[in-house]
Design a protein around this motif. Sequence first.
Motif, PDB file in Angstrom:
ATOM      1  N   GLY A 225       0.783  -1.235   0.000  1.00 14.21           N
ATOM      2  CA  GLY A 225       0.000   0.000   0.000  1.00 14.21           C
ATOM      3  C   GLY A 225       0.812   1.281   0.000  1.00 14.21           C
ATOM      4  N   PHE A 226       2.092   1.232  -0.390  1.00 16.17           N
ATOM      5  CA  PHE A 226       2.903   2.449  -0.409  1.00 16.17           C
ATOM      6  C   PHE A 226       2.786   3.221  -1.722  1.00 16.17           C
ATOM      7  CE2 PHE A 226       4.992   0.036   2.959  1.00 16.17           C
ATOM      8  CZ  PHE A 226       5.059   1.014   3.930  1.00 16.17           C
ATOM      9  N   TRP A 227       2.479   2.526  -2.808  1.00 17.28           N
ATOM     10  CA  TRP A 227       2.293   3.206  -4.090  1.00 17.28           C
ATOM     11  C   TRP A 227       1.425   2.371  -5.001  1.00 17.28           C
ATOM     12  CZ3 TRP A 227       8.193   3.248  -5.493  1.00 17.28           C
ATOM     13  CH2 TRP A 227       8.626   1.972  -5.812  1.00 17.28           C
ATOM     14  N   LYS A 228       0.954   3.031  -6.053  1.00 15.76           N
ATOM     15  CA  LYS A 228       0.209   2.345  -7.110  1.00 15.76           C
ATOM     16  C   LYS A 228       1.019   2.524  -8.387  1.00 15.76           C
ATOM     17  CE  LYS A 228      -4.385   3.036  -5.145  1.00 15.76           C
ATOM     18  NZ  LYS A 228      -4.331   1.862  -4.355  1.00 15.76           N
ATOM     19  N   LEU A 229       1.153   1.424  -9.138  1.00 13.15           N
ATOM     20  CA  LEU A 229       1.969   1.439 -10.353  1.00 13.15           C
ATOM     21  C   LEU A 229       1.082   1.285 -11.578  1.00 13.15           C
ATOM     22  CD1 LEU A 229       4.817  -0.918  -9.125  1.00 13.15           C
ATOM     23  CD2 LEU A 229       4.839   1.571  -9.175  1.00 13.15           C
ATOM     24  N   ASP A 230       1.366   2.086 -12.611  1.00 18.19           N
ATOM     25  CA  ASP A 230       0.661   2.013 -13.887  1.00 18.19           C
ATOM     26  C   ASP A 230       1.716   1.828 -14.965  1.00 18.19           C
ATOM     27  OD1 ASP A 230      -0.943   2.245 -16.095  1.00 18.19           O
ATOM     28  OD2 ASP A 230      -1.467   4.352 -15.765  1.00 18.19           O
ATOM     29  N   THR A 231       1.710   0.687 -15.639  1.00 18.67           N
ATOM     30  CA  THR A 231       2.739   0.417 -16.657  1.00 18.67           C
ATOM     31  C   THR A 231       2.289   0.822 -18.060  1.00 18.67           C
ATOM     32  OG1 THR A 231       1.932  -1.856 -16.812  1.00 18.67           O
ATOM     33  CG2 THR A 231       3.784  -1.450 -15.334  1.00 18.67           C
ATOM     34  N   ASN A 232       1.208   1.554 -18.173  1.00 19.09           N
ATOM     35  CA  ASN A 232       0.729   2.027 -19.469  1.00 19.09           C
ATOM     36  C   ASN A 232       1.732   3.034 -20.050  1.00 19.09           C
ATOM     37  OD1 ASN A 232      -0.629   3.007 -21.663  1.00 19.09           O
ATOM     38  ND2 ASN A 232      -2.491   3.558 -20.539  1.00 19.09           N
ATOM     39  N   VAL A 233       2.163   2.793 -21.263  1.00 19.66           N
ATOM     40  CA  VAL A 233       3.180   3.640 -21.903  1.00 19.66           C
ATOM     41  C   VAL A 233       2.654   5.055 -22.134  1.00 19.66           C
ATOM     42  CG1 VAL A 233       4.621   3.894 -23.972  1.00 19.66           C
ATOM     43  CG2 VAL A 233       4.221   1.635 -23.002  1.00 19.66           C
ATOM     44  N   LYS A 234       1.372   5.218 -22.364  1.00 18.08           N
ATOM     45  CA  LYS A 234       0.812   6.537 -22.668  1.00 18.08           C
ATOM     46  C   LYS A 234       0.486   7.360 -21.427  1.00 18.08           C
ATOM     47  CE  LYS A 234      -0.909   5.196 -27.120  1.00 18.08           C
ATOM     48  NZ  LYS A 234      -0.251   5.863 -28.162  1.00 18.08           N
ATOM     49  N   ALA A 235       0.598   6.789 -20.247  1.00 18.89           N
ATOM     50  CA  ALA A 235       0.278   7.509 -19.011  1.00 18.89           C
ATOM     51  C   ALA A 235       1.305   8.613 -18.760  1.00 18.89           C
ATOM     52  CB  ALA A 235       0.255   6.543 -17.836  1.00 18.89           C
ATOM     53  N   LYS A 236       0.845   9.750 -18.227  1.00 18.75           N
ATOM     54  CA  LYS A 236       1.762  10.860 -17.927  1.00 18.75           C
ATOM     55  C   LYS A 236       2.580  10.576 -16.680  1.00 18.75           C
ATOM     56  CE  LYS A 236      -0.607  14.591 -20.152  1.00 18.75           C
ATOM     57  NZ  LYS A 236      -0.021  15.825 -20.561  1.00 18.75           N
ATOM     58  N   GLN A 237       2.013   9.832 -15.748  1.00 21.74           N
ATOM     59  CA  GLN A 237       2.729   9.449 -14.538  1.00 21.74           C
ATOM     60  C   GLN A 237       2.459   7.975 -14.293  1.00 21.74           C
ATOM     61  OE1 GLN A 237       2.173  12.089 -11.226  1.00 21.74           O
ATOM     62  NE2 GLN A 237       3.098  10.671  -9.778  1.00 21.74           N
ATOM     63  N   ASN A 238       3.506   7.227 -13.934  1.00 17.24           N
ATOM     64  CA  ASN A 238       3.371   5.787 -13.783  1.00 17.24           C
ATOM     65  C   ASN A 238       3.460   5.308 -12.338  1.00 17.24           C
ATOM     66  OD1 ASN A 238       5.035   6.313 -16.539  1.00 17.24           O
ATOM     67  ND2 ASN A 238       3.417   4.790 -16.783  1.00 17.24           N
ATOM     68  N   ILE A 239       3.988   6.125 -11.456  1.00 15.46           N
ATOM     69  CA  ILE A 239       4.089   5.754 -10.047  1.00 15.46           C
ATOM     70  C   ILE A 239       3.338   6.808  -9.236  1.00 15.46           C
ATOM     71  CG2 ILE A 239       5.657   5.362  -8.114  1.00 15.46           C
ATOM     72  CD1 ILE A 239       7.779   4.506 -10.153  1.00 15.46           C
ATOM     73  N   PHE A 240       2.365   6.350  -8.452  1.00 13.40           N
ATOM     74  CA  PHE A 240       1.551   7.227  -7.621  1.00 13.40           C
ATOM     75  C   PHE A 240       1.747   6.830  -6.164  1.00 13.40           C
ATOM     76  CE2 PHE A 240      -0.449   6.767 -11.733  1.00 13.40           C
ATOM     77  CZ  PHE A 240      -0.660   8.089 -12.108  1.00 13.40           C
ATOM     78  N   PHE A 241       2.157   7.756  -5.333  1.00 11.32           N
ATOM     79  CA  PHE A 241       2.413   7.478  -3.922  1.00 11.32           C
ATOM     80  C   PHE A 241       1.134   7.644  -3.118  1.00 11.32           C
ATOM     81  CE2 PHE A 241       6.445   8.619  -5.775  1.00 11.32           C
ATOM     82  CZ  PHE A 241       7.262   7.613  -5.300  1.00 11.32           C
ATOM     83  N   THR A 242       0.914   6.750  -2.164  1.00 12.63           N
ATOM     84  CA  THR A 242      -0.288   6.774  -1.337  1.00 12.63           C
ATOM     85  C   THR A 242      -0.005   7.525  -0.034  1.00 12.63           C
ATOM     86  OG1 THR A 242       0.272   4.713  -0.230  1.00 12.63           O
ATOM     87  CG2 THR A 242      -1.015   4.540  -2.274  1.00 12.63           C
ATOM     88  N   GLU A 243      -1.052   7.680   0.774  1.00 18.43           N
ATOM     89  CA  GLU A 243      -0.906   8.350   2.081  1.00 18.43           C
ATOM     90  C   GLU A 243       0.082   7.616   2.983  1.00 18.43           C
ATOM     91  OE1 GLU A 243      -2.411  11.153   3.481  1.00 18.43           O
ATOM     92  OE2 GLU A 243      -3.020  11.625   1.437  1.00 18.43           O
ATOM     93  N   LYS A 244       0.137   6.307   2.845  1.00 23.01           N
ATOM     94  CA  LYS A 244       1.021   5.500   3.684  1.00 23.01           C
ATOM     95  C   LYS A 244       2.499   5.835   3.452  1.00 23.01           C
ATOM     96  CE  LYS A 244       1.489   0.708   5.156  1.00 23.01           C
ATOM     97  NZ  LYS A 244       1.070  -0.674   4.906  1.00 23.01           N
ATOM     98  N   SER A 245       2.825   6.341   2.281  1.00 25.70           N
ATOM     99  CA  SER A 245       4.222   6.657   1.956  1.00 25.70           C
ATOM    100  C   SER A 245       4.618   8.082   2.344  1.00 25.70           C
ATOM    101  CB  SER A 245       4.482   6.449   0.466  1.00 25.70           C
ATOM    102  OG  SER A 245       3.693   7.333  -0.293  1.00 25.70           O
ATOM    103  N   ASN A 246       3.677   8.902   2.801  1.00 25.10           N
ATOM    104  CA  ASN A 246       3.963  10.305   3.122  1.00 25.10           C
ATOM    105  C   ASN A 246       5.134  10.529   4.085  1.00 25.10           C
ATOM    106  OD1 ASN A 246       2.195  11.395   1.328  1.00 25.10           O
ATOM    107  ND2 ASN A 246       0.590  11.804   2.829  1.00 25.10           N
ATOM    108  N   PRO A 247       5.310   9.720   5.132  1.00 24.69           N
ATOM    109  CA  PRO A 247       6.444   9.987   6.028  1.00 24.69           C
ATOM    110  C   PRO A 247       7.815   9.845   5.363  1.00 24.69           C
ATOM    111  CG  PRO A 247       4.893   8.451   7.056  1.00 24.69           C
ATOM    112  CD  PRO A 247       4.450   8.657   5.651  1.00 24.69           C
ATOM    113  N   TYR A 248       7.865   9.186   4.212  1.00 27.24           N
ATOM    114  CA  TYR A 248       9.141   8.927   3.549  1.00 27.24           C
ATOM    115  C   TYR A 248       9.370   9.823   2.334  1.00 27.24           C
ATOM    116  CZ  TYR A 248       8.123   4.853   6.338  1.00 27.24           C
ATOM    117  OH  TYR A 248       7.790   4.026   7.371  1.00 27.24           O
ATOM    118  N   LEU A 249       8.388  10.646   1.972  1.00 30.42           N
ATOM    119  CA  LEU A 249       8.522  11.539   0.818  1.00 30.42           C
ATOM    120  C   LEU A 249       9.255  12.810   1.223  1.00 30.42           C
ATOM    121  CD1 LEU A 249       4.961  11.239  -0.747  1.00 30.42           C
ATOM    122  CD2 LEU A 249       6.992   9.896  -1.260  1.00 30.42           C
ATOM    123  N   ILE A 250      10.194  13.231   0.395  1.00 30.44           N
ATOM    124  CA  ILE A 250      10.955  14.453   0.638  1.00 30.44           C
ATOM    125  C   ILE A 250      10.603  15.418  -0.484  1.00 30.44           C
ATOM    126  CG2 ILE A 250      13.254  15.456   0.841  1.00 30.44           C
ATOM    127  CD1 ILE A 250      14.169  12.613   1.748  1.00 30.44           C
TER     128      ILE A 250
END
Length: 194
Positions: A71-96
Motif C-alpha cells: 500500500g505504499f504506491w500504485k503502479l501504472d505500466t501504461n506507456v501513454k500515461a503521464k505518470q506511472n508511479i503514484f504514492f499513497t498516504e502510507k508513503s507520506n512519512p518517507y517523501l521528501i
Amino acid sequence: MKLIIFSTVYVLLLACLVSCNSKELTRDRAFDVIEKYKYGKLLIDTVRADITVDNPYIAARYKELTLEKDGFWKLDTNVKAKQNIFFTEKSNPYLIDGVKKRREGSYIRGYTETSYQRLAIGIVEADEVTGIELEPGDRKATVELKYKFTATPFIKTNPRVEAAFLTPKIIKISMSLYDDGWRIEDVSYPKSLF
C-alpha cells in the motif's frame, strides 16, 4: 563553627576544580556534541533516492517489489500515461519535497524532461563513540563514531544501498576545543558509504 566554614570552602574549591576540568573530551561529551550538531546538517541523517515517476519501464521493474501490495504506491505500466508511479498516504512519512522535473540526455541524443520523487530510503543515527584520539595539547581530537542504519520500506528500490549499510562503519569526526567547548570541524565518511 570553624569546621563547618572550612568544609564548605573545601567543597566549593573542589567543585571549582571539577568544573574547570570540564573541557576534557570523554566519549559521553563527544556523543553529546555530535547529537547537538547533527541538526545543523553536518552529519547525515537520511539516505535518499530519486525515483523516476513517469517511466513505464521503471514502474514495470518495481512491480516485482511488494511495495504496491503493502500500500505504499500504485503502479501504472501504461506507456501513454503521464505518470506511472503514484504514492499513497502510507508513503507520506518517507517523501521528501514533491514531484520535481529535471532534464536528462545529451546534446547528441537530445534532451527529455523527466519527473522524479525524492524518498528517504534509510535513516542514519549515531550509535556510540568507539574511540577518541587526542592530538598533543588536547585542543584537537579525532572521534570515531559507529552509526546504526534503519531501513525504510523503500530500501527495496535500491539493494546496493542496503548492502552498503548492513555492516556498521565508522565515521571519523574532527573536533576542536574553543572557549565555549568542543565543536565539530570536519566529518569524514567511509568511501563505501555513498
